[in-house]
Design an enzyme around this catalytic site. Structure first.
Site, short mmCIF file in Angstrom:
data_model
loop_
_atom_site.label_atom_id
_atom_site.label_comp_id
_atom_site.label_asym_id
_atom_site.label_seq_id
_atom_site.Cartn_x
_atom_site.Cartn_y
_atom_site.Cartn_z
N VAL A 155 21.90 39.28 69.81
CA VAL A 155 22.96 40.30 69.85
C VAL A 155 22.52 41.51 69.03
CG1 VAL A 155 25.39 40.80 69.40
CG2 VAL A 155 24.70 38.46 69.96
N LYS A 202 26.57 37.97 75.08
CA LYS A 202 26.56 38.34 73.66
C LYS A 202 27.91 38.07 73.00
CE LYS A 202 22.93 41.77 74.13
NZ LYS A 202 22.66 43.15 74.52
N GLY A 214 15.60 47.80 72.91
CA GLY A 214 14.31 48.49 72.85
C GLY A 214 13.24 47.57 72.28
#
Ligand SMILES: NC(=O)C1=CN([C@@H]2O[C@H](COP(=O)(O)OP(=O)(O)OC[C@H]3O[C@@H](n4cnc5c(N)ncnc54)[C@H](OP(=O)(O)O)[C@@H]3O)[C@@H](O)[C@H]2O)C=CC1
Ligand SMILES: N[C@@H](CC=O)C(=O)O
Ligand code: NA
Length: 818
Positions: A610, A683, A798
């Site tokens: 998460v 999540k 990312g």
């Protein structure tokens, strides 16, 4: 006065003897007075025993073998004595071999090899090596003299291991050295009875000779020249990071040697220890090495322990029964019975309940021990006072040794903790009140892992290794490897940590290498040396390798890989993963993984499940552990959707922004996992579970933002085509929001045990209005953070931030393992 002793390898070849001569010359140049003891040339003693046995069994090949031994000595004479002076030494060597041939002929005739005759045969080894080296020294103009130790060291007539008569021996040594000022070259290992019959000194024989001489002559030091860099912290063949011990006490050396440190045999050095003579263990082949100093008290200790040793194979005998409690004499009878049958006991342990006694012995004595004890305790067994006697095999003993553990706390704690963290079961344990040695009995299959793990934890300033097995070398996996590469130097020098990539796999190829796959060339190596991926085999191999400090890193998004987590955790291997699949499956599976990790004392870490590298899971776990209660979670949990809604405007087409998000590494391998809300669903489900709400996946209410044609496209490429078609659908939503000065936010909420995800519009007064890039924002309302929620905000997707989150989890395992 010093005594130097050179072992078999040091005098085993022309080159090594040259080095020995250099060492002696350097000592002479310093004007030091010393005596030098030599062993037989390496391998010669064993060869002579073999030859003796061959002769006794009537095997005529012994003659050829003897020729071989003779030739080795001739080669030394040829190699080291100038041609013009060789003949007398050749003759002397020949003379000794003639004598030996006569003896062996006698042995072959009578077909009997007594211990006494064997001692005589063996004595030729030292007599030959010492005589030849003396001649070499003389040929160099050095005033050296051959000293046959049989003239000065006297023993009783126990052949194979004579008992030294120190009174006579010491007197003879002093008289001899008073009369002979030249450099004395003394035969190691051999002695004689008062009647002049040849004997030998048993195990560690030439060291014993040096020790006897040193003690008699009050030597200031005894130098034992070997072929290794002194005594080491552990057997370097078993422990990769073993290193030389600079200083060790007599007592420690004794303890370590009992467990097979083969460099010296301290019991044979007892005469020198009794006189507080410093012993230096030096390396003929590395004269720069300063040596291990063995002294009464070791110099300043850097570590809590001095060394680790082990016995590879022992059997553990356990005798137990209610009839043993409070009954005096049981252990007396037990050990007397063993001693009467020459069964030596290596380790003993009895709990204060007195219900059982266990002890370890050489496995070859196991059967006999069982019979002896069953006989000794036949009555107690028949009356049921003692249960039957059990014997367990395939076990090893590890002992940590050091004076430093005396009265210092935490040493045993550290030992048992590192064993536990590596999933190594302790079968039995013993510590004497001298606090010099703690011994543990473990499964033989865990020996190497245990030795390396214990070594790593006690010799902290020496580099420890964490063994990484990374499956999935796509965006996150490869970024992680790159980060490991960049940090290698820092971790080595600052944290004494070596991250050893021991396994790598993608869907096509896998490679395992316990010596490590370098982050510099992993792609080439996997390509060139990798074999077809077979995940069950990869996992199986990891378990078989049984390396200490192993971590499985799952950087895939594969659903099936999760089945291995349980197996790995059960095998005491920690798991680190950004893959959310395991924690977002059934609740029972989630709980089971948590429990297994806890039971096995290993870690299952998934901070990046998460918010990528943002400290979300750790924050929740900290608050939960400290007793806070979660009332509400409100969050934007998709980096992809954040990025999309932050960049999608009337000027940018939706599909192009999705493509950008994918190119920037924010999306899941299939971006529909993000756009469909599935990823956010996983999540919030994980967050719910972490705060103690046991939700199942189907209980998460997700309001869909993706039209059906996009959702159902068969491939990712087809999905992008459908997205082009549906552009207007998103544009409308966006335009409406923009017109109202609002922003679109896909918000996950957990409240009152219910979780939902909805696309909402928020105005500038909302805390989620001002987000940029791929930011996630999570707001926790708890009992403690009630009026003003705890907010965590930052890039939540990312490659770099995710890989660094995985890296941080790996690092926290390294700290946990100590
Ligand atoms: N991107 C992000 O910001 C974040 C990503 N994550 C998670 O990180 C994980 C990895 O994502 P990402 O690196 O982008 O994915 P990629 O698709 O780039 O890489 C996945 C890798 O896993 C390999 N792989 C897949 N299945 C198997 C298998 N059964 N056996 C062996 N190898 C396999 C693939 O092999 P091959 O190359 O042969 O296909 C590939 O090397 C995902 O679970 C994702 O949810 C978590 C947080 C943030
Ligand atoms: N695809 C995910 C990556 C992190 O879990 C996201 O966009 O948030
Ligand atoms: Na995180």
């Amino acid at each position: 006065m010093k005594v130097l002793k050179f072992g078999g390898t040091s005098v085993g070849s022309v080159d090594s003897i040259k080095t020995v001569i250099n060492i002696l010359e350097e000592n002479l140049a310093k004007g030091e007075r010393f005596a030098v003891v030599f062993s037989a040339m390496g391998g010669v003693t064993n060869r002579l025993i073999e030859i003796g046995k061959m002769a006794a069994s009537g095997n005529p090949d012994y003659i050829e073998f003897l020729k071989g031994v003779e030739e080795r000595h001739f080669a030394i004479v040829r190699g080291l004595i100038p041609v013009k002076s060789q003949s007398s030494t050749f003759a002397a060597v020949r003379g000794l071999f003639n004598e030996l041939e006569d003896i062996l002929r006698g042995v072959s005739w009578i077909k009997e090899l007594s211990e006494r005759t064997l001692d005589l045969i063996m004595s030729f080894g030292e007599r030959l090596s010492t005589m030849v080296i003396t001649e070499i020294l003389k040929s160099k103009g050095i005033a050296a003299e051959f000293c046959d130790a049989r003239q000065i060291i006297h023993t009783n007539a126990t052949y194979g291991m004579g008992d030294v008569n120190f009174e006579i021996t010491n007197k003879q040594i002093l008289e001899y050295f008073a009369k002979n000022a030249a450099l004395q070259c003394v035969t190691g290992f051999i002695a004689s009875t008062a009647e002049g019959v040849t004997t030998t000194l048993g195990r560690g024989g030439s060291d014993f000779t040096a020790s006897i001489l040193g003690a008699a002559l009050d030597a200031e030091a005894i130098e034992i020249w070997t072929d290794v860099d002194g005594m080491m912290t552990a057997d370097p063949r078993k422990v990769t990071n073993a290193f030389t011990i600079p200083s060790i006490s007599y007592a420690e050396a004794m303890e370590l040697s009992h467990f097979g440190a083969k460099v010296i045999y301290p019991p044979s050095l007892q005469p020198a220890f009794a006189k507080n003579i410093t012993l230096k263990v030096l390396n003929t082949f590395n004269t720069d090495f300063e040596g291990t100093y063995v002294q009464k008290a070791a110099n300043g200790k850097e570590y809590a322990i001095t060394g680790i040793s082990s016995i590879d194979e022992i059997a553990l005998v356990n005798i137990q029964g209610s009839g043993m409690i409070g009954v005096a004499g049981i252990s007396g009878r037990l050990f007397t019975a063993l001693s009467n049958n020459a069964i030596s006991v290596i380790l003993i342990s009895q709990a204060s309940s007195e219900h059982s006694i266990c002890f370890s012995i050489d496995p070859k004595n196991a059967q006999k021990a069982s019979e002896v004890l069953e006989k000794e305790f036949a009555t107690e067994i028949s009356l049921g006072h003692i249960d039957s006697i059990s014997i367990e095999k395939n076990l090893s003993i590890i002992a940590i040794v050091g004076e430093g553990m005396k009265k210092s706390t935490g040493v045993s704690g550290k030992l048992f903790s590192v064993l536990g963290k590596n999933g190594i079961n302790v079968v039995a344990t013993a510590q004497g009140s001298s606090e010099l040695n703690i011994s543990v009995v473990i499964a033989k299959s865990d020996l190497s892992k245990a030795l390396n793990a214990i070594h790593g934890v006690f010799f902290q300033s020496e580099t420890r290794s964490l063994n990484l097995f990374i499956v999935g070398v796509g965006l996150i996996g490869s970024t992680l490897i790159e980060q490991v590469r960049n940090q290698t130097q820092y971790l080595r020098t600052e944290k004494f940590l070596n991250l050893n990539i021991a396994g790598l796999s993608n869907t096509k190829k896998m490679l395992l290498d316990i010596d490590g796959i370098k982050p510099e060339n992993w792609r080439d190596r996997v390509m060139d040396e990798g074999v077809k991926t077979n995940l069950p085999a990869f996992v199986q191999r990891m378990i078989e390798l049984n390396l200490p400090n192993s971590v499985f890193v799952d950087c895939t998004s594969d659903k099936d890989i999760v089945q291995y987590y349980q197996i790995l955790l059960d095998a005491s291997i920690s798991v680190v993963t950004p893959n959310k699949v395991a924690n977002s499956g059934s609740y029972s599976e989630y709980v089971s993984l948590q429990r297994t990790a806890l039971q096995r004392g290993v870690k299952f870490l998934y901070e990046t499940n998460v918010g990528a590298g943002l400290p979300i899971i750790n924050t929740i776990q900290g608050l939960m552990a400290s007793g806070d209660k979660f009332l509400k979670i409100e969050a934007i949990l998709s980096g992809t959707l954040s990025y999309i809604f932050n960049n999608f405007s009337s000027e940018n087409r939706f599909v192009d922004v999705v493509k950008e998000a994918k190119a920037k590494g924010f999306t899941e391998p299939d971006p529909r996992d993000d756009l469909s809300g599935a990823d956010v669903g996983r999540k919030i489900l994980i967050l719910a579970r972490e705060v103690g709400v046991p939700l199942e996946p189907e209980e998460i209410k997700i309001s869909q933002i993706l039209p059906g044609n996009c959702l159902n496209a068969p491939t990712v490429d087809a999905f992008f085509k459908e997205l082009e078609i549906s552009n207007n659908y998103f544009a409308e939503n966006q335009a409406n929001a923009e017109a109202n000065g609002e922003k679109l936010r896909y918000i996950a909420t957990l409240e009152n045990g219910k979780a939902s995800i909805e696309l909402k519009t928020v105005d500038s007064s909302h805390p989620f209005y001002n987000l940029s890039g791929s930011d996630n924002i999570i707001s926790f309302t708890t009992e403690r953070y009630k009026d003003r929620p705890l907010v965590i905000k930052g890039p939540g997707a990312g490659a770099e931030v995710t890989a660094s989150g995985v890296f941080a989890d790996i690092m926290s395992i390294s700290s946990y393992l100590g």
